[in-house]
Design a protein around this motif. Structure first.
Motif, short mmCIF file in Angstrom:
data_model
loop_
_atom_site.label_atom_id
_atom_site.label_comp_id
_atom_site.label_asym_id
_atom_site.label_seq_id
_atom_site.Cartn_x
_atom_site.Cartn_y
_atom_site.Cartn_z
N GLU A 155 34.88 -48.44 11.96
CA GLU A 155 34.04 -48.42 10.75
C GLU A 155 33.98 -47.01 10.16
O GLU A 155 34.05 -46.84 8.93
CB GLU A 155 32.64 -48.95 11.07
CG GLU A 155 32.63 -50.45 11.36
CD GLU A 155 31.28 -50.95 11.87
OE1 GLU A 155 30.45 -50.09 12.25
OE2 GLU A 155 31.08 -52.17 11.91
N ARG A 156 33.84 -45.98 11.02
CA ARG A 156 33.84 -44.60 10.53
C ARG A 156 35.18 -44.26 9.87
O ARG A 156 35.23 -43.59 8.85
CB ARG A 156 33.57 -43.62 11.68
CG ARG A 156 32.14 -43.58 12.15
CD ARG A 156 31.96 -42.56 13.27
NE ARG A 156 32.22 -41.19 12.80
CZ ARG A 156 32.26 -40.13 13.62
NH1 ARG A 156 32.07 -40.29 14.93
NH2 ARG A 156 32.49 -38.94 13.13
N PHE A 157 36.27 -44.73 10.48
CA PHE A 157 37.59 -44.48 9.92
C PHE A 157 37.69 -45.12 8.52
O PHE A 157 38.17 -44.49 7.57
CB PHE A 157 38.67 -45.06 10.83
CG PHE A 157 40.07 -44.83 10.34
CD1 PHE A 157 40.82 -43.76 10.79
CD2 PHE A 157 40.65 -45.70 9.41
CE1 PHE A 157 42.11 -43.55 10.33
CE2 PHE A 157 41.94 -45.49 8.94
CZ PHE A 157 42.67 -44.41 9.41
N THR A 158 37.24 -46.37 8.40
CA THR A 158 37.32 -47.07 7.12
C THR A 158 36.51 -46.34 6.06
O THR A 158 36.92 -46.24 4.89
CB THR A 158 36.84 -48.52 7.28
OG1 THR A 158 37.64 -49.17 8.28
CG2 THR A 158 36.94 -49.29 5.98
N SER A 159 35.35 -45.83 6.46
CA SER A 159 34.51 -45.10 5.51
C SER A 159 35.22 -43.83 5.03
O SER A 159 35.23 -43.52 3.83
CB SER A 159 33.17 -44.73 6.17
OG SER A 159 32.39 -43.95 5.31
#
Length: 945
Positions: free
Chosen positions: A630-634
């Motif tokens: 999720e952090r990567f996608t953000s």
């Protein structure tokens, strides 16, 4: 009987005439084509006609001290009989005397004094034929035939390759065609090119005091068909080329065969480039017999035997001999000189000395011409004929290791007063002079033969230019891979075809840069630039060691943070993909993330987050992995590269798959699949081929959702895509993540074993240890499933023990489940339950739920093997099918239904068994041919009847 001591005597029998000294066999006056060994055998037998020659004696006289088996003798005897026309019903010349040997039985006649004596007298300038020509029979035949089609042929090749020996052999082959008028003219000793005409006249036996011998020479040459062999012409070409062109034009019956290190560039000239002898490839599995099947190794063995006595190549020495032949590039002179050192240094010692300049001074035969007595003398001969620009360029090119492009050569060899255009022109000339060899197919490359490179590099060191050229070499490859790392327009195979061959030069440049006299900052920069190359070649171990060396040289200077971030990212990635579950990867990647945040570098922030997410997958922390995804996608929403958002979806799909949410995982992976058309090339932060790797995870999810036909079809396409992608790690993942497990689960054990064998070979070839261990363990469970429980269980336990921490990778989970099942089959239920409980605890702690229904089902099957635990088994089956339903994993539901049905059949609850089977089976729309669907149909049919 012929006079055995008169080697010029002809031996006549029937319509044949044998001239041993000329190594010529005629039939009705026409020369016959016959192999060298067969001719040797005929000469030995015919000179002792009527006598039985024992097989051992015959082998010794023909092969010397080289060890050959009797099969080789029989092969060449058969070839000889074929040439002579021997048959069981017709003429017989050579007969086998059982238990003894062979005998020449044809009646001999006195040799006529005409043609054969004329041959001997007229060919007085032609040297004796080479005793043994190894690996050149086809070449001699082609040139000999070519002389019938073309009147002027030049044999071109580097010094010591065997041009003279080939030309002399061709001359003897064509003696009869030219009625003995074959003349050999050696220009090797000529220093004054003004004496070219006189030298030719002298070889022809012409005398005269005319200042211009050409008219008389032309008059003599018009006397009839004649072959002139011009040897070692490269240093007199300015004079010889126009003269040869004139005499070929003015004398229609004249043929010229020349040898030179460069062409005449004359009208009517046909070039025949003589290539090195074929060498054994670099293959650890070659036997001594395999090595000796290559001409270069045959020559080496024959020359060793000649100098040391009987020689038999051992299995231990075979790889060394193969290596010697390769490093000497199949050059006949170099191989002969190296073979001459074996008596003093042994095979291993000789091999160890090849890299030294000392090897250039090894001396050969005393009777050899001076330029062929040492490699150094042979190379001096060529080097001293070069212009200043050519010699400077050759010295500069010696800094390269292996093949190089023209652009690289011009960039590195120029400087020091030499322009790039001058260097390119000099390279063209050096190719013509056989000092540089063209190499490569798709991209033209060039290389120096190893002996030439050693010689030229010595010259470079002698004049103190080595360090300057080494720096230019390292700078060129730093700049090249800085550009290559940002190249996004090329697919991976095309990228690798351009940049992959530069690996050896990158290694050499780094070795120099981090040496005592090198340039560490340049080495650090080159290491950072070369990361893309190592990753795309799946050389993770090398990437790991090279980045560690660069980081140590960088130290802790604050101004090196950006370079440090780059190197740490590469080190973390190489640890994960090269070693699997590497404990030191996480702190390295966290340090990378910290530097990226401090420098506000979103590109490396994404790289670090990607690596940390994969690290959590490897360590089984799937909840944490999802949070990192999720952090990567953000972070990817701020990236200008659309591929980064696709990578975010892929990370999330993998996390959801392992967490057991197959429906949500399918949505994410399908979204990546739908976006692949916008993908220009492999993402810069993703070490696999994204197109290919997306499909193998789709196949896994489709399989678990019960879409077996789609999954199997996708696997088949995926394997072909993986092969075409040309990326080692990607192809390992294709085989291990989808092809092997899906074939196994479908009941196709032959296919599963085939895929695993290919995976093992691929992983070992590219040193990808985690996949190699997994493939061996997987083959063990296939063996067990085929009924070899004892062997399969032993091998599986052994490989899992060897895996160490690697067995905590998600891909090892099914192997552990099958280990428990194998214990049950081996009547070791307690050990199976112990394994399954440990694995279930692991899954609970790690939220590793994708394989959970199957593990619980296996536990139920183990409990059923002990009647007192039937109630617990029923609970396990119920729990397993419930979890499978929640996950949308219909394949696990099918397996659980089969176990439940069999359990209920054992309790005489056939109706309940039929109901659960029909409910689950009816929900499947495909996969009718897989093993579990067949088993379900059989149970339903049994229950209905």
């Amino acid at each position: 009987m012929p006079d055995k001591h008169n080697q010029n005597s002809a031996i006549s029998f029937g319509s044949f005439r044998l001239l041993p000294n000329l190594r010529l066999l005629e039939k009705d006056g026409a020369p016959l084509q016959i192999g060298g060994r067969a001719l040797d055998i005929l000469i030995v037998l015919a000179e002792q006609a009527g006598e039985v020659i024992e097989k051992r004696e015959l082998v010794k006289r023909v092969w010397g001290d080289v060890n050959v088996d009797e099969g080789s003798l029989r092969f060449h005897i058969t070839a000889l009989r074929k040439v002579l026309g021997d048959s069981s019903k017709g003429a017989r010349h050579v007969v086998n005397v059982p238990g003894r040997g062979y005998c020449f039985v044809a009646p001999l006649a006195a040799a006529p004094s005409g043609a054969s004596q004329a041959h001997v007298a007229a060919s007085r300038s032609l040297p004796p034929p080479p005793a043994k020509m190894i690996g050149r029979a086809e070449v001699i035949e082609k040139i000999s035939t070519g002389l019938s089609l073309h009147r002027f042929i030049t044999v071109v090749g580097p010094g010591g390759i065997g041009k003279t020996a080939v030309a002399v052999a061709v001359g003897h082959r064509r003696l009869a065609d030219f009625k003995g008028q074959v003349f050999f003219v050696d220009f090797g000793t000529l220093r004054d090119s003004n004496l070219v005409e006189t030298t030719i006249a002298s070889a022809l036996g012409l005398t005269g005091s005319s200042e211009d011998p050409v008219p008389g020479l032309l008059t003599y040459l018009r006397s009839g068909p004649l072959l002139l062999i011009f040897d070692s012409c490269e240093h007199v070409l300015d004079t010889l080329a126009p003269l040869t062109e004139r005499i070929v034009r003015d004398v229609p019956q004249l043929h010229v065969l020349a040898t030179s290190r460069e062409s005449f560039r004359s009208d009517g000239e046909r070039l025949f480039r003589l290539f090195p002898l074929d060498c054994p490839p670099q293959d650890e599995n070659l036997t001594a017999a395999d090595v000796l099947s290559y001409p270069a190794a045959q020559l080496f063995a024959e020359r060793v035997a000649r100098s040391t006595g009987r020689f038999e190549l051992s299995a231990e020495e075979a790889p060394l001999v193969a290596d010697i032949c390769r490093r000497l590039d199949g050059i006949a002179l170099a191989i002969e000189l190296a073979a001459g050192r074996v008596n003093a240094y042994g095979i291993a010692g000789t091999a160890s000395l090849l890299d030294s300049r000392f090897s250039l001074q090894w001396r050969g035969r005393r009777t050899a011409v001076p330029r062929h007595q040492t490699l150094s003398a042979a190379l001096d001969w060529s080097y001293n004929l070069l212009s200043a620009t050519e010699s400077a360029t050759l010295r500069g090119l010696s800094i390269f290791v292996g093949p190089f492009t023209l652009q690289a050569a011009a960039a590195v060899a120029s400087g020091g007063g030499l322009s790039a255009s001058e260097a390119i022109e000099a390279i063209d000339s050096l190719v013509t002079k056989s000092l540089i060899a063209p190499s490569g197919a798709q991209v033209m490359r060039y290389r120096l033969l190893d002996t030439t490179r050693t010689y030229a590099h010595g010259k470079l060191e002698d004049i103190g230019e080595a360090r300057r050229l080494a720096r230019r070499h390292a700078e060129y490859f730093r700049d090249l891979f800085d550009r290559a790392g940002t190249e996004t327009s090329l697919p991976l195979p095309a990228w690798l075809s351009i940049y992959g061959p530069e690996l050896d030069n990158v290694r050499a440049a780094l070795d120099w840069a981090f040496s005592r006299d090198g340039d560490a900052p340049l080495g650090i920069a080159l290491t950072g630039a070369a990361v893309t190359l190592w990753v795309r070649l799946s050389l993770f171990a090398e990437c790991r060691e090279r980045t560690r060396t660069a980081l140590a040289a960088l130290g802790e200077t604050a101004d090196g943070d950006r370079v440090r971030m780059h190197l740490l990212a590469a080190l973390g990635l190489s640890l994960m993909y090269g070693q699997g579950r590497a404990r030191e990867a996480r702190p390295i990647l966290e340090a990378t993330l910290g530097l990226a945040d401090r420098l506000n570098d979103n590109d490396f922030r994404l790289r670090a987050l990607w690596g940390l997410c994969i690290d959590q997958f490897n360590n089984g922390e799937f909840g944490e992995a999802r949070a990192l995804a999720e952090r990567f996608t953000s972070a990817a929403t701020e990236s200008p590269d659309k591929t980064d958002l696709m990578l975010g979806d892929r990370l999330m799909a993998v996390a959801l798959h392992y967490l057991g949410d197959q429906a949500a995982a399918r949505i994410r992976i399908d979204r990546v699949h739908a976006s692949l058309h916008v993908l220009a090339d492999k993402p810069k932060i993703f070490p696999l081929d994204l197109r290919t790797s997306t499909q193998y995870f789709r196949a896994r999810i489709l399989w678990l959702q019960g879409l077996a036909d789609q999954a199997l079809e996708l696997v088949a396409r995926n394997i072909e895509e993986g092969r075409m992608a040309g990326h080692a790690l990607t192809f390992c993942s294709v085989l291990g993540q989808a092809a092997c497990p899906i074939a196994f689960l479908s009941g196709d054990f032959d296919g599963a074993e085939s895929y695993a064998t290919e995976l093992l070979e691929h992983a070992e070839r590219h040193a990808i240890r985690p996949w190699a261990i997994w493939a061996r363990a997987f083959n063990a469970i296939v063996s067990a499933k085929r009924g070899n429980i004892e062997t399969g269980l032993l091998l599986l336990r052994e490989q899992l023990d060897n895996a160490g921490d690697t067995r905590f990778l998600p891909r090892f989970l099914p192997l552990l489940g099958e280990l428990a099942a194998c214990f049950g089959e081996a009547q070791q239920v307690d050990r199976g339950l112990e394994v399954i409980d440990d694995v279930l605890t692991r899954c609970k702690n790690r939220q590793e739920r994708w394989y959970l229904p199957e593990l619980i089902r296996i536990k139920g099957e183990l409990l059923l093997r002990e009647d007192r635990h039937s109630a617990l088994a029923d609970e396990c089956f119920g729990e397993a099918i419930e979890i499978a339903g929640q996950q949308g994993a219909r394949f696990w539901e099918l397996r659980c239904a089969i176990s439940i049905a069999r359990f209920k059949i054992g309790l005489d609850q056939n109706g309940a068994a039929l109901e659960i089977l029909e409910n689950v089976y009816g929900s499947f729309k495909e996969g009718s041919d897989i093993a579990d669907m067949r088993a379900t149909r059989e149970l339903i049919a049994q229950l209905r009847s």
